[in-house]
Design an enzyme around this catalytic site. Structure first.
Site, PDB file in Angstrom:
ATOM      1  N   ALA A   8       0.841  -1.199   0.000  1.00 30.98           N
ATOM      2  CA  ALA A   8       0.000   0.000   0.000  1.00 30.98           C
ATOM      3  C   ALA A   8       0.873   1.244   0.000  1.00 30.98           C
ATOM      4  O   ALA A   8       0.746   2.111   0.852  1.00 30.98           O
ATOM      5  CB  ALA A   8      -0.920  -0.005   1.220  1.00 30.98           C
ATOM      6  N   CYS A 271      12.597   5.861  -8.483  1.00 30.50           N
ATOM      7  CA  CYS A 271      12.767   5.071  -9.710  1.00 30.50           C
ATOM      8  C   CYS A 271      14.056   5.317 -10.484  1.00 30.50           C
ATOM      9  O   CYS A 271      14.737   4.368 -10.845  1.00 30.50           O
ATOM     10  CB  CYS A 271      11.596   5.322 -10.651  1.00 30.50           C
ATOM     11  SG  CYS A 271      10.107   4.469 -10.133  1.00 30.50           S
TER      12      CYS A 271
HETATM   13  C1  UDX Z   1       9.484   8.833 -12.681  1.00 28.64           C
HETATM   14  C2  UDX Z   1       8.929   8.680 -14.092  1.00 28.64           C
HETATM   15  O1  UDX Z   1       8.625   9.964 -14.638  1.00 28.64           O
HETATM   16  C3  UDX Z   1       7.692   7.817 -14.063  1.00 28.64           C
HETATM   17  O2  UDX Z   1       7.213   7.617 -15.373  1.00 28.64           O
HETATM   18  C4  UDX Z   1       8.040   6.486 -13.419  1.00 28.64           C
HETATM   19  O3  UDX Z   1       6.898   5.667 -13.317  1.00 28.64           O
HETATM   20  C5  UDX Z   1       8.644   6.694 -12.049  1.00 28.64           C
HETATM   21  O4  UDX Z   1       9.754   7.571 -12.126  1.00 28.64           O
HETATM   22  P1  UDX Z   1       8.886  10.311 -10.555  1.00 28.64           P
HETATM   23  O5  UDX Z   1      10.161   9.781  -9.976  1.00 28.64           O
HETATM   24  O6  UDX Z   1       7.672  10.250  -9.705  1.00 28.64           O
HETATM   25  O7  UDX Z   1       8.536   9.534 -11.903  1.00 28.64           O
HETATM   26  O8  UDX Z   1       9.078  11.854 -10.942  1.00 28.64           O
HETATM   27  P2  UDX Z   1       9.621  12.674 -12.215  1.00 28.64           P
HETATM   28  O9  UDX Z   1       8.634  13.723 -12.503  1.00 28.64           O
HETATM   29  O10 UDX Z   1      10.007  11.805 -13.339  1.00 28.64           O
HETATM   30  O11 UDX Z   1      10.902  13.403 -11.620  1.00 28.64           O
HETATM   31  C6  UDX Z   1      12.075  12.704 -11.225  1.00 28.64           C
HETATM   32  C7  UDX Z   1      13.140  13.660 -10.763  1.00 28.64           C
HETATM   33  O12 UDX Z   1      13.682  14.396 -11.860  1.00 28.64           O
HETATM   34  C8  UDX Z   1      12.640  14.704  -9.771  1.00 28.64           C
HETATM   35  O13 UDX Z   1      13.615  14.894  -8.763  1.00 28.64           O
HETATM   36  C9  UDX Z   1      12.480  15.944 -10.627  1.00 28.64           C
HETATM   37  O14 UDX Z   1      12.572  17.120  -9.882  1.00 28.64           O
HETATM   38  C10 UDX Z   1      13.642  15.781 -11.590  1.00 28.64           C
HETATM   39  N1  UDX Z   1      13.465  16.492 -12.868  1.00 28.64           N
HETATM   40  C11 UDX Z   1      12.426  16.173 -13.700  1.00 28.64           C
HETATM   41  C12 UDX Z   1      14.387  17.462 -13.251  1.00 28.64           C
HETATM   42  O15 UDX Z   1      15.339  17.748 -12.514  1.00 28.64           O
HETATM   43  N2  UDX Z   1      14.232  18.079 -14.460  1.00 28.64           N
HETATM   44  C13 UDX Z   1      13.207  17.777 -15.319  1.00 28.64           C
HETATM   45  O16 UDX Z   1      13.146  18.367 -16.396  1.00 28.64           O
HETATM   46  C14 UDX Z   1      12.274  16.797 -14.918  1.00 28.64           C
HETATM   47  P1  ADP Z   2       6.324   2.077  -3.969  1.00 29.43           P
HETATM   48  O1  ADP Z   2       6.772   3.490  -4.182  1.00 29.43           O
HETATM   49  O2  ADP Z   2       6.902   1.140  -4.997  1.00 29.43           O
HETATM   50  O3  ADP Z   2       4.842   1.951  -3.866  1.00 29.43           O
HETATM   51  P2  ADP Z   2       6.556   1.761  -1.086  1.00 29.43           P
HETATM   52  O4  ADP Z   2       7.773   1.452  -0.271  1.00 29.43           O
HETATM   53  O5  ADP Z   2       5.882   3.082  -0.916  1.00 29.43           O
HETATM   54  O6  ADP Z   2       6.984   1.548  -2.606  1.00 29.43           O
HETATM   55  O7  ADP Z   2       5.460   0.642  -0.832  1.00 29.43           O
HETATM   56  C1  ADP Z   2       5.696  -0.717  -0.749  1.00 29.43           C
HETATM   57  C2  ADP Z   2       4.825  -1.334   0.366  1.00 29.43           C
HETATM   58  O8  ADP Z   2       4.896  -2.752   0.287  1.00 29.43           O
HETATM   59  C3  ADP Z   2       5.241  -0.966   1.789  1.00 29.43           C
HETATM   60  O9  ADP Z   2       4.168  -0.318   2.443  1.00 29.43           O
HETATM   61  C4  ADP Z   2       5.562  -2.336   2.452  1.00 29.43           C
HETATM   62  O10 ADP Z   2       5.151  -2.400   3.807  1.00 29.43           O
HETATM   63  C5  ADP Z   2       4.744  -3.295   1.604  1.00 29.43           C
HETATM   64  N1  ADP Z   2       5.225  -4.675   1.650  1.00 29.43           N
HETATM   65  C6  ADP Z   2       6.490  -5.136   1.514  1.00 29.43           C
HETATM   66  N2  ADP Z   2       6.533  -6.483   1.618  1.00 29.43           N
HETATM   67  C7  ADP Z   2       5.253  -6.899   1.822  1.00 29.43           C
HETATM   68  C8  ADP Z   2       4.620  -8.186   2.000  1.00 29.43           C
HETATM   69  N3  ADP Z   2       5.336  -9.327   1.983  1.00 29.43           N
HETATM   70  N4  ADP Z   2       3.280  -8.226   2.202  1.00 29.43           N
HETATM   71  C9  ADP Z   2       2.550  -7.083   2.214  1.00 29.43           C
HETATM   72  N5  ADP Z   2       3.082  -5.854   2.046  1.00 29.43           N
HETATM   73  C10 ADP Z   2       4.412  -5.747   1.848  1.00 29.43           C
END
Ligand code: UDX
Ligand code: ADP
Length: 456
Positions: A8, A271
């Site tokens: 979650a 990511c």
């Molecule tokens: C990213 C991908 O965009 C998304 O598709 C994937 O599923 C998960 O990773 P996220 O990490 O949530 O998403 O944010 P994003 O908007 O991509 O920004 C990532 C980082 O790059 C941030 O720190 C942002 O501030 C920075 N950034 C982004 C820049 O510095 N310059 C830019 O032009 C765009």
């Molecule tokens: P993301 O950004 O990928 O959603 P998070 O760390 O926010 O990553 O969420 C991952 C969640 O998965 C955490 O809340 C963690 O407690 C849960 N989790 C990890 N292992 C298990 C498991 N075996 N069963 C249920 N929940 C789990």
């Protein structure tokens, strides 16, 4: 249709809320082993801050959207199980610092196989290295008690801060599955769920490995653009060019496009770094040394950019920041989220504390505990943490400060009362804009010395 999502977090929570809202024929249960997190999802204070999320959860919770810690029951009831657990970069053993740690995923697979009392579709939602589905399949099938498990890959492309609008109108939904009749049937089942609101031509179906690899590649390509532009920001500072002008003009070429060309103190988030390092590990595994080095340099430039920002602060402030108060504005990795994973602020604050500065942090959504935990995890010793303060009021952070540093592009920073701030600060007053959002001309007029990324 009964859907269960294990995990979650930032991905599982918002994604399932949107499925519940749009695919009203589904009953969606989100489970997690973290009781506090589930309690928060069931309360008025959601654990994830995301514009628009609260409304969706309020609309569906208790109707066809449920949050629970009863993982086994949810597994038993489900036709489709999304696995959305964390897959952090390994910190130990083989592949430490690069490979993804898949132990949470494997635990889930074992649990599913153990408690299932029927056939299931298992959907990988977490970002995973290529061919994880293979391991998942093996663990599931070796413990299947005779039931069939079809494994699909359905990577999440939402960006934090815009999760709800990204989920509502995605550029594409990607579903990878086995090229067998049962694999294709499983793909079609999942297509039906998304097709409740996503036009069919935006739902792409591929084989499992293409789907898994696409996630890493998309993020690597996006991060590469930021590292490219950040490397050029240094050249702009050396030559008197303006990075925003350069990026804007270059981005006008439709083949390049305007997005992801914003220079910054460095990208963060759960990511980009992780996925690139996964890609690097994968390339090394397949003996592609040059390819691995090429992608690794995207991450190296990102660390270099954060360090460059700190070095420029120190140099500007007469080569010493020891004992000086520095107001850090923003700790989240980007605006409109309370997520701090891999945020540039962590490395910047750690460096400032190591230089014996007094660091006062203000962020509208990140908690003090979150900030302290991140810095402890980054290896900042207790003795240095004593010089850190986290405040609820930005003006308190700025009071008697020698400098301010903007590390997250929160909108509210643009409308601060800079006359008032200037009055309260030590002189000369410095402003370091790691996001290029401040009105530099106005600040200079007031009397600030302003430094921004890639700006004259
Ligand atoms: C990213 C991908 O965009 C998304 O598709 C994937 O599923 C998960 O990773 P996220 O990490 O949530 O998403 O944010 P994003 O908007 O991509 O920004 C990532 C980082 O790059 C941030 O720190 C942002 O501030 C920075 N950034 C982004 C820049 O510095 N310059 C830019 O032009 C765009
Ligand atoms: P993301 O950004 O990928 O959603 P998070 O760390 O926010 O990553 O969420 C991952 C969640 O998965 C955490 O809340 C963690 O407690 C849960 N989790 C990890 N292992 C298990 C498991 N075996 N069963 C249920 N929940 C789990």
């Amino acid at each position: 249709m009964n859907i269960c999502c294990i995990g979650a977090g930032y991905v599982g929570g918002p994604t399932m809320a949107m499925i519940a809202k749009k695919a009203t024929f589904c009953k969606v249960t989100v489970v997690d082993i973290n009781q506090a997190r589930i309690d928060a999802w069931n309360s008025a204070e959601l654990p994830v801050y995301e514009p628009g999320l609260e409304e969706v959860v309020r609309e569906c919770r208790g109707k066809n959207l449920f949050f629970s810690t009863d993982v086994d029951q949810a597994i038993r009831d489900a036709d489709i199980i999304f696995v959305s657990v964390n897959t952090p970069t390994k910190t130990y053993g083989v592949g430490a610092g690069r490979a993804a740690d898949l132990r949470y995923l494997e635990l889930c697979a074992r649990r599913i196989a153990e408690v299932a009392q029927g056939d299931k579709i298992i959907v990988e939602k977490s970002t995973l290295p290529v061919r994880t589905a293979e391991s998942l399949k093996r663990v599931l099938h070796s413990n299947s008690n005779g039931y069939r498990f079809e494994v699909l890959s359905n990577p999440e492309f939402l960006a934090e801060g815009t999760a709800i609008s990204d989920l509502e109108a995605p550029d594409r939904v990607l579903i990878g599955g086995d090229d067998t009749p049962s694999g294709q049937a499983a793909v079609e089942t999942l297509v039906k769920v998304y097709n409740a609101w996503v036009p069919r031509e935006r739902i792409l179906t591929t084989n499992l490995w293409s789907s898994e690899l696409t996630k890493l590649v998309s993020n690597a390509l996006l991060a590469q653009r930021i590292s490219s532009v950040n490397s050029i920001s240094a050249l702009c500072e050396a030559t008197g060019a303006d990075i925003d002008e350069v990026a804007f003009a270059a981005g006008k070429d439709t083949r390049i496009g305007p997005k992801f060309l914003k220079a910054s103190v460095g990208f963060g988030g759960s990511c980009f770094q992780k996925d690139i390092l996964n890609l690097v590990y994968l390339c090394e595994y397949y003996g592609l040394k040059e390819v691995a080095e090429y992608w690794e340099s995207v991450v190296k430039i990102n660390d270099w950019q954060k360090d460059r920002f700190v070095r420029s602060m120190i140099r500007t402030m007469f080569n010493t920041i020891s004992g000086k108060k520095i107001a850090v504005l923003g700790f989240a990795f980007k605006k409109d989220t309370n997520d701090t994973r891999e945020s540039a602020a962590i490395r910047v604050c750690a460096s400032l504390l190591a230089e014996q500065a007094e660091v006062a942090v203000y962020d509208p959504q990140v908690t003090e505990k979150g900030i302290r935990d991140d810095l402890v995890y980054a290896g900042v010793p207790e003795s240095q943490l004593a010089r850190l303060s986290v405040v609820d009021d930005p003006y308190a952070a700025l009071d008697q400060a020698h400098a301010l540093a903007v590390l997250t592009e929160w909108d509210e920073f643009k409308s601060f009362d800079y006359d008032r701030i200037f009055t309260g600060m030590k002189k000369p007053a410095f402003a370091f804009d790691g996001r290029n959002i401040l009105d530099r001309a106005k600040l200079r007029e007031i009397g600030f010395e302003v430094h921004a990324i890639g700006k004259p």
